[in-house]
Design a protein around this motif. Structure first.
Motif, PDB file in Angstrom:
ATOM      1  N   SER A 109     -32.254  23.213 -20.411  1.00 27.45           N
ATOM      2  CA  SER A 109     -31.686  24.289 -21.231  1.00 27.45           C
ATOM      3  C   SER A 109     -31.065  23.734 -22.505  1.00 27.45           C
ATOM      4  O   SER A 109     -31.216  24.308 -23.587  1.00 27.45           O
ATOM      5  N   LEU A 125     -26.843  28.123 -25.497  1.00 27.96           N
ATOM      6  CA  LEU A 125     -27.221  27.704 -24.148  1.00 27.96           C
ATOM      7  C   LEU A 125     -27.641  28.907 -23.303  1.00 27.96           C
ATOM      8  O   LEU A 125     -28.624  28.838 -22.558  1.00 27.96           O
ATOM      9  N   ALA A 128     -31.092  29.854 -24.374  1.00 29.43           N
ATOM     10  CA  ALA A 128     -32.065  28.875 -23.880  1.00 29.43           C
ATOM     11  C   ALA A 128     -32.308  29.067 -22.381  1.00 29.43           C
ATOM     12  O   ALA A 128     -33.447  28.935 -21.909  1.00 29.43           O
ATOM     13  N   GLN A 129     -31.268  29.383 -21.640  1.00 29.61           N
ATOM     14  CA  GLN A 129     -31.443  29.595 -20.206  1.00 29.61           C
ATOM     15  C   GLN A 129     -32.231  30.867 -19.920  1.00 29.61           C
ATOM     16  O   GLN A 129     -33.021  30.909 -18.967  1.00 29.61           O
ATOM     17  N   LEU A 132     -35.719  29.719 -20.484  1.00 29.26           N
ATOM     18  CA  LEU A 132     -36.146  28.926 -19.327  1.00 29.26           C
ATOM     19  C   LEU A 132     -36.458  29.844 -18.148  1.00 29.26           C
ATOM     20  O   LEU A 132     -37.462  29.659 -17.452  1.00 29.26           O
TER      21      LEU A 132
END
Length: 173
Positions: A109, A125, A128-129, A132
């Motif tokens: 991440s 973050l 990004a998670q 993901l």
């Protein structure tokens, strides 16, 4: 062998005896090299990290979409990467093992968050998670559930929608 067993049966249901039988070796040999089932699982996770890290090292936003679509749709050459992602999705029932999985997913991440060129703060973050989670979800829908039309989508079919998701979640810095 161990990796496939962990993916298929999960950590808790897999025994060192099962793995030894699959590999045609003695349990003592596995224990000699890996100390325990946890040590063997950690080695398998290490391989998963290597597989995933190769695809997230020094990657730009422009490359993320193409790499992600390629890895998601790849055939047997990339089955190992898909196995790695599936291994990260399986719950283990063991807090230490789940902690290892969390550390790996956090590191990936952070690399995705940094690809946008923005400071890696909580908001970056989080985005990004979510990205993901999208990649892991697509992998799950394709490799485990074979849900159509996503299961039959090729790389070109996925690039457009993935580009939209990445542009929305990971804006440039």
């Amino acid at each position: 062998m161990a990796r496939i067993r962990f993916i298929r049966d999960g950590y808790a249901a897999t025994t060192v005896r099962d793995i030894a039988d699959d590999a045609g070796v003695n349990v003592a040999l596995i224990n000699r090299y890996f100390t325990s089932k946890e040590g063997l699982f950690e080695a398998c996770l290490g391989m998963a990290v290597s597989d995933i890290s190769r695809d997230t090292e020094n990657v730009s936003l422009e490359q993320i979409t193409v790499r992600m679509a390629n890895k998601i749709t790849a055939g047997t050459d990339e089955a190992r990467l898909q196995d790695s992602l599936m291994m990260l999705l399986r719950t283990s029932g063991e807090e230490r093992v789940n902690g290892m999985r969390r550390e790996i997913l956090l590191a990936v991440s952070q690399k995705l968050a940094a690809a946008g060129g923005r400071p890696v703060d909580d908001q970056a973050l989080l985005r990004a998670q979510i990205m993901l989670g999208t990649a892991l979800g697509i992998t799950l829908l394709r490799s485990s559930l074979h849900l159509t039309p996503i299961d039959s989508a090729d790389e070109q079919d996925l690039i457009g929608p993935l580009t939209d998701v990445i542009n929305a979640l990971l804006p440039r810095g």
